[in-house]
Each structure stands twice: as structure tokens, then as C-alpha cells.
Design a protein around this motif. Structure first.
Motif, PDB file in Angstrom:
ATOM      1  N   SER A 107     -56.487  72.989 -17.596  1.00  0.00           N
ATOM      2  CA  SER A 107     -56.735  73.967 -17.214  1.00  0.00           C
ATOM      3  C   SER A 107     -56.133  74.937 -19.071  1.00  0.00           C
ATOM      4  O   SER A 107     -56.855  75.807 -19.506  1.00  0.00           O
ATOM      5  CB  SER A 107     -55.466  74.958 -16.725  1.00  0.00           C
ATOM      6  OG  SER A 107     -55.175  75.987 -16.835  1.00  0.00           O
ATOM      7  N   ASP A 108     -54.735  74.011 -18.964  1.00  0.00           N
ATOM      8  CA  ASP A 108     -54.049  74.447 -20.502  1.00  0.00           C
ATOM      9  C   ASP A 108     -55.271  73.957 -21.206  1.00  0.00           C
ATOM     10  O   ASP A 108     -55.860  74.532 -22.469  1.00  0.00           O
ATOM     11  CB  ASP A 108     -53.367  73.178 -21.113  1.00  0.00           C
ATOM     12  CG  ASP A 108     -51.709  74.167 -20.097  1.00  0.00           C
ATOM     13  OD1 ASP A 108     -51.930  75.922 -19.889  1.00  0.00           O
ATOM     14  OD2 ASP A 108     -50.766  73.660 -20.035  1.00  0.00           O
ATOM     15  N   HIS A 162     -56.933  76.796 -23.898  1.00  0.00           N
ATOM     16  CA  HIS A 162     -56.674  77.054 -25.561  1.00  0.00           C
ATOM     17  C   HIS A 162     -57.659  76.267 -26.963  1.00  0.00           C
ATOM     18  O   HIS A 162     -57.721  76.864 -27.843  1.00  0.00           O
ATOM     19  CB  HIS A 162     -55.517  75.917 -26.012  1.00  0.00           C
ATOM     20  CG  HIS A 162     -54.098  75.763 -25.563  1.00  0.00           C
ATOM     21  ND1 HIS A 162     -53.438  77.418 -25.664  1.00  0.00           N
ATOM     22  CD2 HIS A 162     -53.335  76.171 -24.553  1.00  0.00           C
ATOM     23  CE1 HIS A 162     -52.699  77.131 -25.092  1.00  0.00           C
ATOM     24  NE2 HIS A 162     -52.139  76.387 -23.841  1.00  0.00           N
ATOM     25  N   PHE A 163     -58.548  75.552 -25.991  1.00  0.00           N
ATOM     26  CA  PHE A 163     -60.385  75.457 -26.430  1.00  0.00           C
ATOM     27  C   PHE A 163     -60.437  76.539 -27.092  1.00  0.00           C
ATOM     28  O   PHE A 163     -60.683  76.883 -28.362  1.00  0.00           O
ATOM     29  CB  PHE A 163     -60.879  74.429 -26.163  1.00  0.00           C
ATOM     30  CG  PHE A 163     -62.345  74.314 -26.587  1.00  0.00           C
ATOM     31  CD1 PHE A 163     -62.634  73.579 -27.857  1.00  0.00           C
ATOM     32  CD2 PHE A 163     -63.443  75.068 -26.401  1.00  0.00           C
ATOM     33  CE1 PHE A 163     -64.038  74.178 -28.218  1.00  0.00           C
ATOM     34  CE2 PHE A 163     -64.282  75.403 -27.323  1.00  0.00           C
ATOM     35  CZ  PHE A 163     -64.384  74.457 -27.751  1.00  0.00           C
ATOM     36  N   GLY A 164     -60.709  77.454 -25.923  1.00  0.00           N
ATOM     37  CA  GLY A 164     -61.350  78.769 -26.228  1.00  0.00           C
ATOM     38  C   GLY A 164     -61.061  80.209 -26.728  1.00  0.00           C
ATOM     39  O   GLY A 164     -61.798  80.536 -26.865  1.00  0.00           O
ATOM     40  N   LYS A 177     -49.127  83.682 -22.654  1.00  0.00           N
ATOM     41  CA  LYS A 177     -49.561  82.148 -21.965  1.00  0.00           C
ATOM     42  C   LYS A 177     -48.810  80.841 -22.933  1.00  0.00           C
ATOM     43  O   LYS A 177     -48.982  80.179 -22.420  1.00  0.00           O
ATOM     44  CB  LYS A 177     -51.176  81.928 -22.891  1.00  0.00           C
ATOM     45  CG  LYS A 177     -52.102  81.167 -22.089  1.00  0.00           C
ATOM     46  CD  LYS A 177     -51.457  79.855 -21.179  1.00  0.00           C
ATOM     47  CE  LYS A 177     -52.319  78.485 -21.041  1.00  0.00           C
ATOM     48  NZ  LYS A 177     -52.601  78.210 -19.858  1.00  0.00           N
ATOM     49  N   MET A 178     -49.404  81.683 -23.887  1.00  0.00           N
ATOM     50  CA  MET A 178     -48.355  79.943 -24.517  1.00  0.00           C
ATOM     51  C   MET A 178     -46.501  80.183 -24.767  1.00  0.00           C
ATOM     52  O   MET A 178     -46.360  79.242 -25.066  1.00  0.00           O
ATOM     53  CB  MET A 178     -48.539  81.508 -26.922  1.00  0.00           C
ATOM     54  CG  MET A 178     -49.967  81.063 -27.134  1.00  0.00           C
ATOM     55  SD  MET A 178     -50.443  81.202 -28.889  1.00  0.00           S
ATOM     56  CE  MET A 178     -50.403  79.718 -29.344  1.00  0.00           C
ATOM     57  N   VAL A 179     -46.418  81.613 -24.390  1.00  0.00           N
ATOM     58  CA  VAL A 179     -44.630  81.203 -24.472  1.00  0.00           C
ATOM     59  C   VAL A 179     -44.379  80.803 -22.979  1.00  0.00           C
ATOM     60  O   VAL A 179     -43.771  79.561 -22.990  1.00  0.00           O
ATOM     61  CB  VAL A 179     -43.871  83.269 -24.043  1.00  0.00           C
ATOM     62  CG1 VAL A 179     -42.863  83.021 -23.951  1.00  0.00           C
ATOM     63  CG2 VAL A 179     -43.952  83.535 -25.454  1.00  0.00           C
ATOM     64  N   ILE A 191     -60.787  65.443 -21.511  1.00  0.00           N
ATOM     65  CA  ILE A 191     -62.248  66.361 -21.727  1.00  0.00           C
ATOM     66  C   ILE A 191     -62.312  67.645 -21.462  1.00  0.00           C
ATOM     67  O   ILE A 191     -63.555  67.712 -21.499  1.00  0.00           O
ATOM     68  CB  ILE A 191     -62.522  65.861 -19.872  1.00  0.00           C
ATOM     69  CG1 ILE A 191     -61.533  66.751 -18.393  1.00  0.00           C
ATOM     70  CG2 ILE A 191     -62.655  64.409 -19.058  1.00  0.00           C
ATOM     71  CD1 ILE A 191     -62.245  66.383 -17.261  1.00  0.00           C
ATOM     72  N   GLY A 192     -61.389  69.059 -21.665  1.00  0.00           N
ATOM     73  CA  GLY A 192     -61.389  70.606 -21.966  1.00  0.00           C
ATOM     74  C   GLY A 192     -62.064  70.938 -22.922  1.00  0.00           C
ATOM     75  O   GLY A 192     -63.066  71.460 -22.132  1.00  0.00           O
TER      76      GLY A 192
END
Length: 453
Positions: free
Chosen positions: A253-254, A258-260, A360-362, A401-402
Motif C-alpha cells: 500500500s505504501d 508514495h510512487f504516485g 499520510k506522511m506523518v 513490486i509497488g
């Protein structure tokens, strides 16, 4: 210097929990911890630049498939490096590994700061992935000597260094209008590499040696390696099966998010680079008090409650990005206008993606602080590096794989579909934590029998 001798330097445990100041005095009384903490803070402060990396690759005309494939390859390298690193960290002097970890990271930053050619950048990223050979032992250098009763606060102090990234972001905001996004990114990366070389020298000079037991005499290297890592994964599965299942799902999920998330925010939602930098600044500014509070909470009230509080916001963040094209702002236009008039880009704080990304980042940092504190309390000290390596190998394997999946979704489907997948995975994890917690009852029994204390 071994763990037992270090434990004797701390005051005898009392029936009541020590206060904040006493806990800090206990933790900082060890010089090695202080040196390691300060050098880690330098790295964490400059690591704020990593948030911009995918955006930087887009300025170099990398397509989504190229970004996703490259990051997936690097993550796979990290998986195997972590597995090797768990063994290395328990047979090699951990001081040397702590120095090597900082040195290799410095080389990565220098390469990215100096070159824009794909081949050189790929080499730099592979070096960063290979850094995991030494990173496990470097982390274990500190973790196996942190008193269990202070583990949450001690780990939180390391994470606090991320808040120093506000200085890095401020420098970025000052320079970016003059040099442009890409050139500012490169120069700050180069400066980071120089700072980290200095930190590597400081670790080499000030840290005390930490020799390990060495490998079993007369046993083939490969057999010793397999045996040691099999024991490590056995301890993890036996003591924390719930954690492993949750970590596997959360890692995927992470990596998707974080990719997109920032690419989507910039290219689809129209938030400028400057606006994204302001997001990062706010995230880093509010991180410190939340980290310290979470570390203390995990020490005093248990991991399950802390985990629920941290994770409940994860699906909300994915949902906010899904509705952002329809509801781009959470405040009226006049408030956005006044913010922009006072400072270019400041209006971003009234947008929906701002809420999604900052929250999300926190919560990502808070979540992993809770997990690491939990692992520290449960595992035998003599196997710290191997078990940490196995834990991060599982995380990296699922994360690997994310980026590739994210690149495929962004190339061939509606980009918002990526956040539908993330939302589903987050809800699954939240339900598992609420129902089963993070550790089993058996783990509580094993903890009391563990030689860790």
C-alpha cells in the motif's frame, strides 16, 4: 562494550515510570548514542529531499514505466542486501558497519547531485540499495543497547531528526525561484553528500567498537548464513505473526501511494513544485511533537492502541486524493487568495491534496516508530541485526513490486485507480488491527521468557 555493561550505567528501575527529563538523561548518558543520534539527524534532515525524487525524474523526461521499473529493481536489490546484512551485522564489528552505511549513502547523494545520465543515476541507486548490507548492523549498533523501558522514546528521538528537514525545505524554497526545481534539487543533493562524508568521519572517530561473536567455526559460510536467517524468520513468525501479515499488506500500500501521490498532485491536480515543498515543510514541522507523543504512548499504553490511532487516518488520505479532482479545496476561494497574496504557493494548505499527503506522511512515520518499538521489546538482543534485517527484507520485498504496478496503472489506466487500490488495502489492515491487534497472546508469554532482557 556489551549490552549488559551499558545497562548497568542506567539507574535501577523504579516502580513508577520515569519522567520525560529523567528518561532523556538516561538515554543521552551514553556517548555512542549521542554521536549516532546527531549524525543520523544530519541524514534525516537532508533526506527530506527524497520526497521530490520521482518529480525530479519526471523533469528528466523519465516515463512512468521507467521510474517504476528502476525503483522496483533497486528495491529488489535492497531485499537481498538486507538478508546478507542481517548475517553481516551479527558477525562484523557494528561500528564499521555504522561508518560504512553513512559513507555509501554519501556516495549515492554525490552521484545523483553530479550526474543526470541514466546509467550513472542507476549506479547511484544500486549503491543505495546495496547499502542495506551494512544498514542492518548499523541500526543494531544502537538498538541492541537501548533499554527496553525507553525504547519508544529512544527510537522517536531518531525520527525527530526528520523535522530538521524543515531547514532543508526552507533552503529549497529560497533557491528554487532562482535556479529552478531540477537545478535546486541537484545542488542540495550534492551538498548532502558532502555533509554525510563528514558524518561518516565523525562516526569513525567517536564511536566505540562493537565486535560480534563471529560465525561458527568449521561451518561452511553458506550453511551458517542459511541457519542464522532461518532462525531469525522463525523468531519473527513465532513472536509476531500478526505484525508480519499487516506489514506485508501495508508495504505494498505504501509503495503504491508514495510512487504516485506527488506526481498525481503535480500533474493532475496542478499543484506547483513550490506548493509541494510547502506541504513537505508543514509535514516536517508537526512531526516532532507527534513522534515523541507516539513513542511515549507505545511505551506506556501498548502498541495496539497506538497503532489504531496512527493507522485510522491511512484510508482517509487515499479517499481524499480520490475526491480531490471534484473537491480541490477545503476552504473558500478568498482564503486561498489571501494566502497566495502573502506568500506564493501558501494557498496549497487549503487544498484537499495537502490534507491527504501531509496526514499520510506523518502517520507513516508514526506507524513505523510503533512497529520498531514493538520489535525492539520482543526480540533477543543477540539476534537484533538478523531479525531487523528479516523484518526490513519482508517490507522491501513487498514494496519492490509497488513502483512497477504504479507505473503500469499510471500509464494504461486512470491514475486515480491507484488510490482505489490503496484505499482497499488500508481498510483491510485497519480491520485486522482493530480485530486482532499486532501481537498474539503467545508472544506475550514468549516475551517474558526471552533472553532479550
Amino acid at each position: 562494550m556489551d549490552g549488559k555493561s551499558l545497562e548497568r550505567n542506567y539507574p535501577a528501575p523504579e516502580k513508577e515510570r520515569p519522567g520525560w527529563l529523567q528518561s532523556l538523561r538516561d538515554i543521552l548518558s551514553w556517548r555512542n548514542y549521542t554521536v549516532y543520534l546527531l549524525t543520523a539527524w544530519v541524514f534525516n534532515a537532508m533526506a527530506a529531499l527524497w520526497s521530490f525524487f520521482n518529480l525530479y525524474l519526471r523533469t528528466l523526461q523519465w516515463d512512468f514505466i521507467a521510474i517504476g521499473t528502476t525503483l522496483s529493481v533497486v528495491a529488489m536489490v535492497s531485499v537481498f542486501a538486507r538478508l546478507i546484512g542481517g548475517y553481516v551485522g551479527d558477525v562484523v564489528d557494528r561500528k564499521k558497519l555504522a561508518v560504512a552505511a553513512m559513507l555509501m549513502t554519501a556516495v549515492y547523494f554525490l552521484i545523483i547531485g553530479l550526474f543526470t545520465d541514466f546509467s550513472f543515476m542507476f549506479i547511484g541507486l544500486i549503491i543505495l540499495g546495496m547499502n542495506d548490507v551494512v544498514k542492518g548492523g548499523a541500526s543494531a549498533y544502537i538498538m541492541d543497547n537501548i533499554p527496553s523501558k525507553h525504547s519508544g522514546l529512544s527510537l522517536s528521538l531518531f525520527m525527530v531528526g526528520r523535522s530538521l528537514g524543515t531547514v532543508t525545505i526552507l533552503v529549497f524554497l529560497i533557491i528554487e525561484p532562482i535556479l529552478g526545481f531540477a537545478e535546486t534539487f541537484r545542488r542540495l543533493y550534492l551538498l548532502t553528500g558532502i555533509f554525510l562524508l563528514i558524518c561518516a568521519a565523525a562516526r569513525a572517530y567517536y564511536l566505540d567498537p562493537s565486535p560480534q561473536k563471529g560465525r561458527v567455526e568449521g561451518t561452511p559460510l553458506w550453511k551458517d548464513f542459511v541457519t542464522e536467517n532461518r532462525q531469525a524468520i522463525g523468531i519473527l513468525v513465532r513472536m509476531m505473526p500478526g505484525v508480519l501479515v499487516i506489514v506485508i499488506i501495508d508495504a505494498l500500500s505504501d509503495s503504491l501511494f508514495h510512487f504516485g501521490a506527488l506526481i498525481y498532485t503535480n500533474e493532475i491536480l496542478g499543484v506547483s513544485y513550490r506548493g509541494i515543498a510547502i506541504m513537505m515543510f508543514v509535514y516536517l514541522a508537526i512531526l516532532t511533537p507527534l513522534l515523541l507523543k507516539t513513542g511515549r504512548m507505545s511505551d506506556m499504553k501498548g502498541a495496539r492502541r497506538a497503532a489504531l490511532i496512527a493507522y485510522i487516518f491511512m484510508p482517509i488520505c487515499a479517499g481524499l486524493l480520490l475526491v480531490a479532482p471534484i473537491f480541490p479545496q477545503w476552504a473558500p476561494d478568498w482564503m486561498v487568495g489571501e494566502a497566495e497574496a502573502s506568500m506564493v504557493g501558501l494557498g496549497v494548505i487549503f487544498t484537499t491534496p495537502f490534507l491527504a499527503i501531509v496526514i499520510k506522511m506523518v502517520n507513516d512515520v508514526l506507524w513505523y516508530t510503533i512497529l520498531l518499538a514493538l520489535i525492539r521489546k520482543r526480540i533477543p538482543r543477540k539476534d537484533t541485526a538478523k531479525i531487523l534485517a528479516m523484518f526490513w527484507a519482508v517490507v522491501y520485498l513487498c514494496q519492490s513490486i509497488g513502483p512497477l504496478i504504479g507505473g503500469i496503472i499510471f500509464t494504461y489506466f486512470e491514475q486515480s485507480y491507484l488510490f482505489v487500490v490503496v484505499l482497499g488495502l488500508n481498510l483491510l489492515i485497519l480491520g485486522a488491527i482493530a480485530k486482532n491487534g499486532l501481537v498474539s497472546d503467545e508472544a506475550d508469554v514468549l516475551e517474558s521468557q526471552s533472553p532479550a532482557e
